[in-house]
Design a protein around this motif. Structure first.
Motif, short mmCIF file in Angstrom:
data_model
loop_
_atom_site.label_atom_id
_atom_site.label_comp_id
_atom_site.label_asym_id
_atom_site.label_seq_id
_atom_site.Cartn_x
_atom_site.Cartn_y
_atom_site.Cartn_z
N PRO B 20 1.17 -1.25 0.13
CA PRO B 20 -0.05 0.07 0.11
C PRO B 20 0.92 1.38 0.10
N ASP B 23 2.90 4.49 5.50
CA ASP B 23 1.39 5.49 6.01
C ASP B 23 1.74 7.16 6.16
N THR B 120 -3.30 7.91 -0.45
CA THR B 120 -5.39 7.21 -0.59
C THR B 120 -6.31 7.62 -1.58
N GLU B 128 -15.86 0.41 -5.81
CA GLU B 128 -14.69 0.10 -4.87
C GLU B 128 -14.05 -0.82 -5.82
N HIS B 132 -10.44 -1.13 -7.27
CA HIS B 132 -9.14 -2.02 -7.10
C HIS B 132 -8.61 -2.84 -8.59
N ARG B 144 -4.01 1.63 -1.22
CA ARG B 144 -5.30 2.43 -0.72
C ARG B 144 -6.23 3.03 -1.22
N HIS B 146 -9.55 4.15 0.49
CA HIS B 146 -11.20 3.75 1.49
C HIS B 146 -12.31 4.48 0.37
N HIS B 167 -16.71 8.76 8.29
CA HIS B 167 -15.54 8.00 8.10
C HIS B 167 -14.61 8.37 8.30
N VAL B 171 -11.14 6.89 7.97
CA VAL B 171 -10.39 7.13 6.48
C VAL B 171 -8.65 7.70 7.13
N GLN B 173 -7.66 5.47 9.49
CA GLN B 173 -6.92 3.77 9.85
C GLN B 173 -6.57 3.63 8.12
N THR B 174 -6.96 3.70 7.35
CA THR B 174 -7.49 3.75 5.85
C THR B 174 -5.88 4.06 4.68
#
Lengths: 388, 186
Positions: B20, B23, B120, B128, B132, B144, B146, B167, B171, B173-174
Motif C-alpha cells: 500500500p 503510512d 489514499t 470499489e 481495485h 489504498r 477508502h 468516515h 479514513v 486508518q486507511t
C-alpha cells in the motif's frame, strides 16, 4: 470558472508519415518476425475456438479465427512492420505492439492489407488528447468512430456511400471489430470489470469505420482540413449515431438549422455539467452538401451556422442543470448554451447515399478530442535503394 | 478435433506493487493534499470537512481541482498536478464515483503513490471493485482505497456531512495516519 476552449495539446508529438521499406520475410517468418506472445493450446476449428475465446475473456461472442503462428506470420509477412514495435500506450500504461494488433486483427477477420490503417487508428486513440483513459472506463456508451480519407478508401473498399455507417458487406466491420478486440484485450475494456458503461452500444462490437465521399464533397477532405493530406484517419469518441431527416428544407441555412437544432438536445453529453467541453461530428449527405455549398463554399461558414443552431436556450433546462452550466460559464451573453465551445469544434464530413434526405450526428463522450493521423505508405525496397 | 497453439491476444503490464506504500503517520506539521474534481459536490463537502479536522490537528491542507484531461487543458492539468504533488506530504485523491472519474482518480492516485507519497484514493461503494481492478492494471494493486457509501452525490449536504463525520476515523486508518504524536506512538 470560465468556458474551456478546446485547443489541442501543444506538446504532443506531431504525427509523421512513416516511410516503410519492404522486407521479404515470407510466411515462414524471419528473424525479425519472432513473436513474443504466449502460446496457448486450443482447439482450432472456429466454433470451438470461439467458445474457448469466451472462456478466456478474449472474444465478443461472434465467431473468431484462431490466431495461430502461421496466420499471424502470414499477416505480418504481407506488411513491413516489426512485431515488437510499440504503436501506443493503452490505459494502465500497457504497450500496444504491432504483434498484438495483428493477433487481434487475425481473430477479427481483418485483411492483411489493412494493417497500416489499423496502426493509424490505434495511434489516434492512443493519443493523450483522445483521452482513452476516460473513454475506456466511463459509464457512457462511447466507442471510437473513424472517418477515413484518401486513396486508401478505394484500396481497402472502405464504404462512404450507401450504408457507410454500418451494414455494408466488406472490410469496415472486421477492421472496426479488430479495434474493438484490441480495446478489450490490450486496452482492457471489459464491461462491468474495467468499463462501467451503463448500457454499452452495438457500436462496441464493430465500431464505425466510414470513408468520406471526397469526390462528392464541395469542401476539402476532413483529414486535410485537420492537417493531414492524402491517406488519413480521424477518430472521434462518439455516443452513437443520430439521424436527422429533412425532406422539407431548400436552402443551406434551412438544412443546417434543422441539423443543428436536432443535434442540440439537453441530455446529450455535449450539454452535461460533467463535460467541461466537447466537440461535435456531423455527416452531411452529398446531395445536401452540394446545395449547402452553393451558398456556403467555405466550410467555416457551414461550421459556424451549425454551431449557432446546435445550442439550447438556458431557460429550457431545469434550474439545477442551468445553474451548474452557468457556474461553469457556459451560458453565453445571448442566454444560450452551445454544444461546442467554438464553430471550429463542429467537425463536418460528407458521406452517405445519393438518396439524400438524411444527415447523421455524432455526440461526443466529453473531453475526448478527435484525432487525425496519417496512414503510412509502404515504399517498395527497390525504390528505397534507388533513392539512396 | 484438431488442437494447436494460438497466440495470446491480450496484454497487460507484468509489474505490480502490492504494497500500500508508506503510512501517512502523524499528520502534525505535514501538508495533506486533497485532489478534488469538478463533478462531485459531495466530495467537496467531505474533503472540506476532513481538511478542517486535519487543520485542527496541526496539519496544513492544500486542494487541487482536476479538470479536462485532454488538449491544452490536459497539459495544464498535468503540470499543475505534478507541482501539487511536489508541494504535499500526503495525498488524498477522489472521487471515484463514476466510470471515467474512477479511472482518473486511480490514475492520479497511482501517480502520487509512484512519487513515494503516502496516498489514499477515495471511492464510493459501487466503484470499489472497479477502483481495485484499475489499480491492479496500473501496476499498483496494493493502492489504498477508502470506500464511502453509494449513492452519495445524490444526497443533500445535511445528509452527506454526517457520512463524512462517520468516515473520518476510518479514513485515517486507511491512510495509516494519526492526528497526534501520542496516537502515533500507540
Amino acid at each position: 470558472m470560465t468556458i474551456e476552449l478546446i485547443r489541442p495539446g501543444r506538446n504532443r508529438i506531431a504525427p509523421a508519415p512513416k516511410p516503410l521499406v519492404s522486407r521479404d520475410c515470407g510466411p515462414e517468418g524471419c528473424e525479425v518476425d519472432w513473436l513474443a506472445s504466449r502460446r496457448v493450446e486450443a482447439e482450432l476449428d472456429v466454433e470451438a475456438f470461439t467458445r474457448f475465446s469466451l472462456e478466456m475473456g478474449w472474444g465478443d461472442g461472434l465467431p473468431l479465427i484462431p490466431p495461430t503462428d502461421a496466420r499471424v506470420r502470414t499477416f505480418l509477412s504481407e506488411n513491413d512492420r516489426y512485431p515488437d514495435e510499440v504503436i501506443g500506450m493503452m490505459p494502465g500504461n500497457v504497450e500496444c505492439t504491432v504483434e498484438k494488433i495483428v493477433i487481434n486483427a487475425v481473430m477479427a477477420g481483418a485483411p492483411a492489407e489493412s494493417l497500416e490503417l489499423l496502426i493509424a487508428m490505434i495511434s489516434s486513440i492512443a493519443d493523450p488528447d483522445f483521452e482513452l483513459y476516460g473513454v475506456n472506463a466511463t459509464t457512457a456508451s462511447v466507442y471510437p468512430a473513424f472517418v477515413v480519407n484518401g486513396p486508401i478508401r478505394q484500396a481497402l473498399d472502405i464504404p462512404y456511400s450507401y450504408g457507410c455507417l454500418g451494414g455494408v458487406p466488406g472490410v469496415s466491420a472486421p477492421i472496426g471489430r479488430a479495434i474493438r478486440l484490441i480495446m478489450r484485450n490490450v486496452a482492457g475494456q471489459v464491461a462491468g470489470v474495467t468499463s462501467q458503461t451503463t448500457f454499452g452500444s452495438p457500436g462496441r462490437v464493430a465500431g464505425i469505420v466510414t470513408g468520406e465521399w471526397e469526390e462528392k464533397s464541395p469542401w476539402a477532405p476532413l483529414g486535410e482540413r485537420r492537417g493531414v493530406s492524402g491517406n488519413a484517419v480521424t477518430s472521434f469518441g462518439t455516443m452513437g449515431t443520430m439521424n436527422v431527416l429533412d425532406t422539407t428544407s431548400h436552402s443551406a441555412s434551412d438544412f443546417l438549422e434543422m441539423i443543428g437544432k436536432s443535434y442540440a438536445y439537453a441530455g446529450c453529453n455535449n450539454f452535461s455539467g460533467a463535460v467541461p467541453f466537447g466537440e461535435a461530428l456531423i455527416a452531411i449527405n452529398p446531395i445536401c452538401a452540394e446545395i449547402v455549398a452553393r451558398e456556403m463554399p467555405n466550410i467555416e461558414d457551414v461550421q459556424e451556422t451549425l454551431w449557432k443552431f446546435a445550442s439550447v436556450d438556458a431557460n429550457d433546462l431545469n434550474a439545477q442543470h442551468r445553474d451548474q452550466l452557468a457556474g461553469q460559464g457556459r451560458v453565453r451573453a445571448d442566454g444560450r448554451i452551445y454544444a461546442a465551445p467554438e464553430p471550429k469544434d463542429i467537425l463536418v464530413f460528407v458521406a452517405g447515399g445519393l438518396g439524400g434526405l438524411h444527415a447523421a450526428g455524432f455526440h461526443t463522450f466529453g473531453t475526448s478530442l478527435a484525432q487525425t493521423k496519417p496512414v503510412a505508405e509502404i515504399v517498395p525496397a527497390e525504390h528505397s535503394i534507388a533513392a539512396e | 478435433m484438431a488442437t494447436g497453439f494460438v497466440l495470446d491476444p491480450t496484454a497487460r503490464r507484468a509489474d505490480d506493487i502490492t504494497s500500500p506504500g508508506p503510512d501517512a503517520g502523524s499528520l502534525i506539521g505535514k501538508r495533506v493534499g486533497f485532489r478534488v474534481d469538478r463533478m462531485w459536490r459531495a466530495w467537496d463537502w467531505i474533503s472540506e470537512l476532513w481538511a478542517e479536522k486535519f487543520r485542527e490537528a496541526g496539519a496544513e491542507v492544500s486542494f487541487w481541482r482536476s479538470a479536462g484531461r485532454s488538449g491544452d487543458e490536459g497539459e495544464r492539468c498535468e503540470r499543475e498536478y505534478k507541482a501539487f504533488l511536489e508541494s504535499i506530504d500526503v495525498a488524498v485523491v477522489g472521487l471515484a464515483n463514476c466510470g471515467s472519474c474512477t479511472g482518473w482518480t486511480v490514475r492520479d492516485a497511482i501517480t502520487a503513490a509512484n512519487t513515494g507519497l503516502p496516498t489514499t484514493a477515495i471511492a464510493t461503494a459501487n466503484f470499489e471493485t472497479f477502483a481495485h481492478e484499475i489499480a491492479a492494471r496500473g501496476g499498483r494493486s496494493g493502492l489504498r482505497v477508502h470506500v464511502l457509501p453509494y449513492p452519495l452525490n445524490e444526497q443533500l449536504k445535511e445528509d452527506v456531512l454526517p457520512i463524512g463525520e462517520a468516515h473520518f476515523l476510518p479514513v485515517l486508518q486507511t491512510m495509516g495516519a494519526s492526528l497526534t504524536a501520542r496516537e502515533q506512538a500507540a
